[in-house]
Write an enzyme that holds these catalytic residues in place. Structure first.
Site, short mmCIF file in Angstrom:
data_model
loop_
_atom_site.label_atom_id
_atom_site.label_comp_id
_atom_site.label_asym_id
_atom_site.label_seq_id
_atom_site.Cartn_x
_atom_site.Cartn_y
_atom_site.Cartn_z
N TYR B 279 0.79 -1.36 0.01
CA TYR B 279 -0.05 0.02 -0.01
C TYR B 279 0.79 1.28 -0.01
O TYR B 279 0.43 2.12 -0.57
CB TYR B 279 -1.23 0.06 1.18
N HIS B 434 -5.79 -2.55 6.47
CA HIS B 434 -5.19 -3.59 5.64
C HIS B 434 -4.16 -4.46 6.36
O HIS B 434 -3.40 -5.14 5.85
CB HIS B 434 -4.43 -3.13 4.47
#
Lengths: 754, 754
Positions: B279, B434
């Site tokens: 990410y 996440h």
């Protein structure tokens, strides 16, 4: 640490060049040395070229570095004890490889330390050999002395013959006499008269044995050994029907023997070797290296010209039996990953180039290999590459006959583009003891990636922890079974009842092969003996349609029987499932699909049935999507299987298949399409063309004379493929009414609507 | 086919150079264009360099070819309908990528067709946008209009802002007015005030949203939008505790918002981004591209210097979070295979080079990437490479703190040699929505190959067939669960009870990190909150011992609890099992190991127990052997597991693990060694050093203050590794008696006998 010198020979300190001449004069033989592989003339030429041929120089430097490092660790000749992968096995193997290289280095560099190394090591072997019993490991039908099987002893002698030739003139006569009397001649006898069941077969084992005996015979100028090698033992005392420890037949009635018979029998006129490319690669070394020796020392045999130059032709054939990465198709018993980068293929390519008319396409393979032999042939190749003669090796669609006369089935390879899509279709003979029971099976490649795989062997070659590096029992219980392959298993019984003698008597038959149009290539073959009373007829076409992004494979398997049976047709797809268009249930516990014939190794991960008259399975592998579309019956069972049951030692890979099972059926057609499409990259995260472009596949006609399928794509275009079933003539004119429409064509097949 | 022209604008036919000047004069704004990413000065410099910088020229040619091909297919602006992977999603994504590139081509090549392409496409968007409802797919907590989530709409605007800037001067004012009024301003409002739950988070989603609003604001010279982007919405009306559709927290009490807060919070002072490298890579693009725009148009912000130049530093950090192939370690939700070859990293590397002091090591990464941005920073990189300034990018052992202040745990990476062996040890904070529940887990790499893997995410990003390309339910039921990772699961319950709010409050703590001696590198961390009442303390050392061929990893996991528990410690080894030294039974049917917390996905392929006080498991992967040696208790259960149970859609890979299960235990130590050794090649078929060189691993002391293990190798040498448990000072002097021997040392650990 330099190897301790154990023999106090007189050592000359003069300049190497002078020294060389002096040694040569010491010889009392008429035959000069070296003359087997390296030749005096060749060595002289090589020496004048040193520093001028980049590929030869780098190959020489690599070999020198390897041997120098090995010499620095000393000489190790342990009492034989281990199977493949174990210390003594690997040590003796390394010894013969090093001696052969050291012999070359001595000749090329004229540095005496290499001759000393070979001599000292040979003397240790000569001291040990006479006292050696049979190798303590008992698995082999022909136990060796240095190794657990004669095969590896023969490997040793094939390599060491070359080393002995290289230092022959340098050795004192008494040393030669000692070596020949206590080591070479006894070993040659042991490998031949001592083991006729090994020496007198038609088998790669015997080829190694023949070459070993013949090559040492050539170096020793012992014509009796050379004759024995060429023509086999006259009286071997073996009964027809005897078998080896892998279940392979040792002798059939009326069998010939010796190197020339081995050259004649397993090679087809197209250069296909009946055991398959993995063993062809293994056998190529003794075939070609002994042939080179015979070429040099028995030129009257014209060995390279025999059987329409089959030895040289077979190198080209072998190169055609590779995927885009140069890896051999793993037909029959074959370890995946073996490729034309192996040392055997370096030998094969260099010899084929040098003795086979300097085909410039071979130079591009040699350039990929990035090394050459340190002999006349390697010199030729290095010169060709330096002079910019290399041309791309073009692999094409090719049909290769099997059998000594080319009449025992064969192998059809369809290729689109430069290995963009490659179909390998097997309708061969059994392939001797390493054959698998998989008539009319296929595998499919996209460049170097397996799309629909052939399992290969169940063995970890030379890894001792895994059954001594030998064949594992799963090779018999799984890899050889029909259900392990992408073809029909009837009633859960392996083809020919898994009976080698029966299978060995039969072969499939080519129906036709036509690769004249690159956009519609077709191979078709029949098998009538795998299941008595049942005929299998498989037609596979590689089609490039303008509406579709990529070429696809159409597969029509027609089954005709005198009774009702269950037919299982698996597709061993490689990759991760994306989606299906049919429903299936997923068991909460996994059970094996069966109890025998390979079924005991398959977990059932899903059981379903068609939701329409077509099933579709899509998967993703190596950045490409694939879809299998198959025309199914409503009663078909669809089984997701996963390999790994009854595998307590984790000898098998956990590979998946989708199996189409059709029960209680007499005559039927399985029609399927395997379609590569689109792409996916985890770096760009773009998914392109991720879904199939085939809307419908339908068997629109199936009769005794014709079978026809239609393929409708998602743009609405429909094409019709028709194949004749009883007339493969290219000239016959056919007419067939399907529905309201009459189709007319000439030849064994036609694609309408393209 | 050239896109049909839909708008009849006046077209100037004068020479491009002249034309460009004329257009510039048309501008009635004080701010010149382009000025956001491309600048007038930069374009001028680029044009003088055309043909002189190989990497820039090839990058330009590639982009031109791609855009020209795209233009030839026409303009396609479909009504939004699909999830990721579906046609409309992929089409709109392609559109913004193409517009951004076309804008650059217009500036650099001054060919009007690119401006026309961008304008005509924007006009179609402007015609469609005002009528668009929310996207019909409802899964997102913040549905977009062009895409199913605002995130992708923000992607669109980040790229299109650049294209708009490039053609700004060329456009007629009425067209600019139209676009801004009907498309850009409404979209900027929709993404901010229209979706505060998306815009006002500390999350990569918001970073994209902030950058989108800010960049179009910069181009339109709309300072209100720029301020909104930088500082967030003042009043968002969101309650603390709100969550998104992936279960991520949207707001915590007292949360700041906007680009600057997003820059401040998720990055640690070391440039580690709390969600993990996958990410971080995704977020880097809006961070850096908006920063570049701010640098150009709001230089007073000194954006690149903020927080000790964290943006530029983070690029270096990200490059250190890759294996030898440049692939990111798949921590938390991360798709394997994503690498520094991605377009986001091309941007990151070029910008970091240009604005970060021209670090020559970045040039070697850019050279691997083989492309540069078509802007000022790409020009710098291409010049640096042409001028031979590139130096190898040296990845080292590195400890990266997590958390805005660097006090929320971190990530320790131990490297031996040039990524010969790389250990990734995770003791971070949760990593926002996440994050995975895997405190003190690790993964291990040999060059680019996974040895002990981290599973990564359960998702096929952008592949529509797989759940619309979105997170699959197995991401929650498997990938996030503790048992999916190489760390302790207590009583078959996931850490923190799989409760995000709880996990988000905690982080592990570094105990010490010492990579000063390349032959003995150690990282040690503690976790006291994952299981209340239980303390986990894991110490991992990378040791290169002269007696062993290769470096190995020593793993000491010390567990201390206030009650008796079951501890499961799996090792997700990659490769095929070679052998074990313990006995196990292989079930005839496979059953799942459990019913929840990830255990429901694990088939049990074998159940065994130790035959001695050490268990050994050897495997082969990618041509290298590995052995896990673990000091075990006689009562330990050993479980061979295989992923794939309760996975009806084949969303999970069929990966294996060996799990050590210790039941009914309060305090204990798991000591293990992962040891790479030898090699195997299917081409040479040589198996070298195929067996472990570790003879015995023993926990010789375990107390509150110290834990010590001995490692005996097969040559008979024994070394002793001791770690302190309550004093990590490098200066403290320690003394410990083990058996008859007294050991004295200074610091938190010591290796004796080396």
């Amino acid at each position: 640490m330099i190897a301790k010198k154990r023999y106090n020979y007189f050592r000359i300190l003069a300049l190497p060049i002078l020294l060389y001449g002096l040694f040569a004069m010491h010889s009392c033989y008429a035959q000069e040395h070296p003359s087997l592989i390296l030749t005096k003339k060749g060595v002289s030429e090589i020496r004048t070229q040193l520093g001028k041929l980049p590929l030869f120089d780098s190959s020489l430097a690599a070999v020198k570095a390897e041997v120098d490092k090995e010499i620095s660790t000393g000489i190790h000749v342990p009492i034989p004890k281990d199977y493949s992968g174990g210390y003594t096995h690997e040590r003796h193997k390394r010894n013969f490889l090093m001696m052969q290289k050291a012999g070359e280095l001595f000749q090329i560099l004229q540095d005496e330390k290499y001759a000393v190394y070979v001599r000292d090591m040979l003397m240790e072997y000569a001291a040990m050999y006479p006292k050696l019993p049979l190798h303590p490991q008992t698995r082999s039908y022909a136990r060796g002395k240095l190794f657990w099987q004669c095969l590896n002893d023969a490997n040793w002698l094939v390599y060491v013959s070359q080393a002995y030739d290289d230092i022959y003139d340098w050795l004192q006569k008494k040393d030669r006499d000692l070596l020949e009397k206590t080591l070479f001649r006894p070993m040659a006898d042991f490998l031949s008269v001592g083991n006729p069941q090994f020496f007198n077969r038609i088998h790669n084992h015997s080829t190694w044995g023949n070459a070993a005996v013949g090559m040492i015979g050539l170096v020793m100028d012992d014509d009796e050994l050379v004759q024995r090698a060429l023509y086999g033992l006259k009286n071997d005392g073996i009964k027809a029907g005897a078998k080896d420890n892998d279940g392979g037949l040792i002798k059939v009635e009326g069998q010939r023997a010796g190197f020339l018979a081995n050259l004649d029998e397993p090679f087809s006129p197209d250069g296909y070797y009946t055991e398959g490319p993995y063993y062809q690669r293994y056998a190529m070394y003794p075939f070609l290296i002994f042939a080179e020796g015979l070429h040099n020392l028995r030129p009257e045999l014209k060995i390279f010209a025999l059987k329409d130059s089959v030895l040289l032709k077979s190198v080209n054939t072998l190169l055609n039996l590779t995927d885009a990465d140069g890896e051999f198709f793993p037909l029959n018993d074959a370890q995946k990953g073996m490729s034309y980068y192996s040392r055997e293929l370096v030998t094969a390519v260099d010899i084929a180039y040098h003795f086979g008319g300097n085909d410039p396409q071979l130079l591009s393979i040699a350039r990929n290999q990035d090394r050459v032999l340190l002999d006349d042939s390697g010199l030729s190749v290095a010169q060709g590459i330096r002079d910019g003669k290399a041309e791309p090796f073009v692999k094409t669609s090719i049909n290769l006959t099997d059998g000594p006369d080319g009449k025992q089935g064969g192998l059809g390879i369809l290729r689109y583009g430069n290995d963009v899509l490659t179909l390998v279709f097997k309708y061969t003979a059994q392939g001797l003891s390493h054959g698998h029971y998989d008539k009319l099976s296929f595998s499919l490649y996209s460049k170097g990636d397996e799309v629909i795989q052939d399992y290969g062997l169940a063995r970890f070659v030379n890894i001792e922890q895994k059954g001594g590096g030998n064949y594992l029992k799963e090779n018999t219980s799984w890899a050889k079974q029909t259900i392990a392959h992408n073809t029909i298993t009837q009633n859960e019984i392996t083809q020919f009842g898994h009976d080698y003698e029966t299978a060995n008597k039969h072969h499939s038959d080519l129906y036709f092969f036509d690769a004249s149009n690159p956009d519609v290539q077709v191979v078709s073959a029949k098998e009538d003996n795998a299941y008595p009373g049942t005929g299998l007829h498989r037609t596979m076409a590689m089609i490039k349609d303008d509406n579709l992004e990529k070429p696809f494979v159409l597969d029509i398997m027609k089954v005709t029987s005198n009774k009702r049976n269950q037919y299982d047709l698996p597709f061993y797809f490689m990759g991760q499932v994306m989606e299906t268009n049919f429903k299936y249930t997923s068991p909460t516990v996994l059970k094996p699909l069966g109890t025998a014939n390979g079924y005991q190794h398959l977990w059932v991960e899903g059981v379903g049935g068609p939701a329409s008259d077509n099933i579709k399975l899509s998967w993703l592998d190596q950045g490409q999507f694939y879809t299998l579309t198959s025309a199914t019956d409503a009663q078909d069972e669809l089984l997701f299987t996963r390999l790994g049951a009854d595998d307590p030692e984790f000898n098998l890979r956990r590979d998946a298949a989708l199996m189409i099972r059709r029960k209680d059926t007499q005559n039927t057609v399985f029609a399927s399409i395997v379609e590569p499409h689109g792409s996916y990259s985890p770096v760009s995260e773009f998914a392109v063309n991720a879904t199939s472009s085939i809307k419908n596949l339908k068997v629109v006609y199936d009769g005794a004379d014709y079978t026809a399928v239609t393929i409708e794509d998602t743009k609405g275009k429909e094409i019709l493929f028709v194949v004749t079933n009883r007339d493969a003539s290219v000239k016959s004119v056919h007419q067939l009414k399907i529905g309201d429409k009459v189709y007319k064509w000439t030849g064994a097949y036609h694609l309408f609507g393209e």
